[in-house]
Design a protein around this motif. Sequence first.
Motif, PDB file in Angstrom:
ATOM      1  N   LEU A   1      35.823  90.502  20.028  1.00 16.65           N
ATOM      2  CA  LEU A   1      36.189  91.841  20.486  1.00 16.65           C
ATOM      3  C   LEU A   1      37.636  92.183  20.122  1.00 16.65           C
ATOM      4  CD1 LEU A   1      34.458  91.975  23.981  1.00 16.65           C
ATOM      5  CD2 LEU A   1      33.763  93.162  21.892  1.00 16.65           C
ATOM      6  N   VAL A   2      38.526  91.217  20.248  1.00 12.57           N
ATOM      7  CA  VAL A   2      39.929  91.438  19.880  1.00 12.57           C
ATOM      8  C   VAL A   2      40.032  91.720  18.384  1.00 12.57           C
ATOM      9  CG1 VAL A   2      42.177  90.290  19.659  1.00 12.57           C
ATOM     10  CG2 VAL A   2      40.914  90.152  21.803  1.00 12.57           C
ATOM     11  N   ALA A   3      39.259  90.991  17.574  1.00 11.08           N
ATOM     12  CA  ALA A   3      39.262  91.228  16.121  1.00 11.08           C
ATOM     13  C   ALA A   3      38.723  92.626  15.806  1.00 11.08           C
ATOM     14  CB  ALA A   3      38.431  90.163  15.416  1.00 11.08           C
ATOM     15  N   LYS A   4      37.673  93.051  16.506  1.00 13.30           N
ATOM     16  CA  LYS A   4      37.119  94.385  16.283  1.00 13.30           C
ATOM     17  C   LYS A   4      38.124  95.463  16.672  1.00 13.30           C
ATOM     18  CE  LYS A   4      32.212  93.359  16.614  1.00 13.30           C
ATOM     19  NZ  LYS A   4      30.965  93.577  17.338  1.00 13.30           N
ATOM     20  N   GLN A  54      40.594  95.714  13.950  1.00 13.39           N
ATOM     21  CA  GLN A  54      40.006  96.384  12.790  1.00 13.39           C
ATOM     22  C   GLN A  54      39.901  97.887  13.031  1.00 13.39           C
ATOM     23  OE1 GLN A  54      36.083  95.002  11.860  1.00 13.39           O
ATOM     24  NE2 GLN A  54      35.753  96.534  10.273  1.00 13.39           N
ATOM     25  N   PHE A  55      39.465  98.292  14.220  1.00 10.43           N
ATOM     26  CA  PHE A  55      39.338  99.711  14.534  1.00 10.43           C
ATOM     27  C   PHE A  55      40.700 100.395  14.524  1.00 10.43           C
ATOM     28  CE2 PHE A  55      35.229  98.734  16.986  1.00 10.43           C
ATOM     29  CZ  PHE A  55      34.464  98.911  15.844  1.00 10.43           C
ATOM     30  N   ARG A  56      41.708  99.718  15.009  1.00  9.12           N
ATOM     31  CA  ARG A  56      43.056 100.311  14.992  1.00  9.12           C
ATOM     32  C   ARG A  56      43.539 100.519  13.566  1.00  9.12           C
ATOM     33  NH1 ARG A  56      45.660  97.155  20.115  1.00  9.12           N
ATOM     34  NH2 ARG A  56      44.857  98.598  21.672  1.00  9.12           N
ATOM     35  N   GLU A  87      41.609 101.041  10.958  1.00 10.14           N
ATOM     36  CA  GLU A  87      40.837 102.164  10.437  1.00 10.14           C
ATOM     37  C   GLU A  87      41.381 103.490  10.965  1.00 10.14           C
ATOM     38  OE1 GLU A  87      36.660 101.616  11.188  1.00 10.14           O
ATOM     39  OE2 GLU A  87      36.610  99.721  10.098  1.00 10.14           O
ATOM     40  N   ILE A  88      41.723 103.530  12.247  1.00  8.10           N
ATOM     41  CA  ILE A  88      42.287 104.751  12.838  1.00  8.10           C
ATOM     42  C   ILE A  88      43.608 105.093  12.158  1.00  8.10           C
ATOM     43  CG2 ILE A  88      43.402 105.650  14.924  1.00  8.10           C
ATOM     44  CD1 ILE A  88      41.157 104.251  16.525  1.00  8.10           C
ATOM     45  N   ASN A  89      44.429 104.078  11.919  1.00  7.97           N
ATOM     46  CA  ASN A  89      45.719 104.319  11.261  1.00  7.97           C
ATOM     47  C   ASN A  89      45.542 104.816   9.832  1.00  7.97           C
ATOM     48  OD1 ASN A  89      47.215 103.647  13.516  1.00  7.97           O
ATOM     49  ND2 ASN A  89      47.414 101.504  12.936  1.00  7.97           N
ATOM     50  N   GLN A  90      44.420 104.494   9.196  1.00  8.65           N
ATOM     51  CA  GLN A  90      44.137 105.008   7.859  1.00  8.65           C
ATOM     52  C   GLN A  90      43.539 106.409   7.931  1.00  8.65           C
ATOM     53  OE1 GLN A  90      41.560 102.072   6.154  1.00  8.65           O
ATOM     54  NE2 GLN A  90      43.215 100.632   5.726  1.00  8.65           N
ATOM     55  N   ILE A  91      42.752 106.681   8.949  1.00 13.08           N
ATOM     56  CA  ILE A  91      42.055 107.961   9.057  1.00 13.08           C
ATOM     57  C   ILE A  91      42.998 109.073   9.513  1.00 13.08           C
ATOM     58  CG2 ILE A  91      40.297 109.191  10.391  1.00 13.08           C
ATOM     59  CD1 ILE A  91      38.623 106.625  10.298  1.00 13.08           C
ATOM     60  N   ILE A  92      43.904 108.788  10.414  1.00 12.06           N
ATOM     61  CA  ILE A  92      44.778 109.823  10.984  1.00 12.06           C
ATOM     62  C   ILE A  92      45.573 110.566   9.909  1.00 12.06           C
ATOM     63  CG2 ILE A  92      46.848 110.173  12.402  1.00 12.06           C
ATOM     64  CD1 ILE A  92      45.618 108.283  14.450  1.00 12.06           C
ATOM     65  N   PRO A  93      46.221 109.891   8.967  1.00 10.43           N
ATOM     66  CA  PRO A  93      46.948 110.667   7.945  1.00 10.43           C
ATOM     67  C   PRO A  93      46.020 111.539   7.094  1.00 10.43           C
ATOM     68  CG  PRO A  93      47.676 108.387   7.933  1.00 10.43           C
ATOM     69  CD  PRO A  93      46.497 108.459   8.845  1.00 10.43           C
ATOM     70  N   ARG A  94      44.836 111.023   6.773  1.00 11.88           N
ATOM     71  CA  ARG A  94      43.883 111.831   5.997  1.00 11.88           C
ATOM     72  C   ARG A  94      43.428 113.041   6.806  1.00 11.88           C
ATOM     73  NH1 ARG A  94      40.231 106.960   3.955  1.00 11.88           N
ATOM     74  NH2 ARG A  94      39.175 107.596   5.840  1.00 11.88           N
ATOM     75  N   MET A  95      43.210 112.832   8.090  1.00 12.31           N
ATOM     76  CA  MET A  95      42.788 113.935   8.944  1.00 12.31           C
ATOM     77  C   MET A  95      43.907 114.978   9.049  1.00 12.31           C
ATOM     78  SD  MET A  95      41.409 113.871  12.862  1.00 12.31           S
ATOM     79  CE  MET A  95      43.026 113.641  13.576  1.00 12.31           C
TER      80      MET A  95
END
Length: 156
Positions: free
Chosen positions: A56-59, A62-64, A66-74
Amino acid sequence: MASSSGTSSGSSELQNSGFEEDLQKLMDQKKRKRMISNRESARRSRLRKQEQLDDLVAKVSQFRKEINQIIPRMNFTTQYYLNIEAENSILRAQTAELSHRLQSLNEIINFLNANNGGFGIEENYSIADSAYMNQTCNSHYVNQQPIMGMADFLQY
């Protein structure tokens, strides 16, 4: 006879106490095995829970990412959308203005055609030619110069 019954009852008590001791040892042994088994089961359970927690900690990590990659694109997409929306509003305003100017010019031409006597303007002349309209309204680069009013036009 009394002595034989006393001896047999004494030996019976010895057998019973030996049996009880064996039974007690057997119970203690089973108790120890159960305790060891429970400890081992608890250890395995703790290991499974630790593995689940690590997963769960690894997930979460990973999600953080992905969020850090998605936010600038958004944010970029949102800004692009706002820019396009602003440009679209400008184009709508320009279209409305050009439509109003065209309507005014057509009214002037209709007036001139109705009073054709002194102005020398040909019959049935109209600015609303479809080729001109398509070229003007579909152009992204609209001439922003004002159209002369009727009074200015008549002075020349």
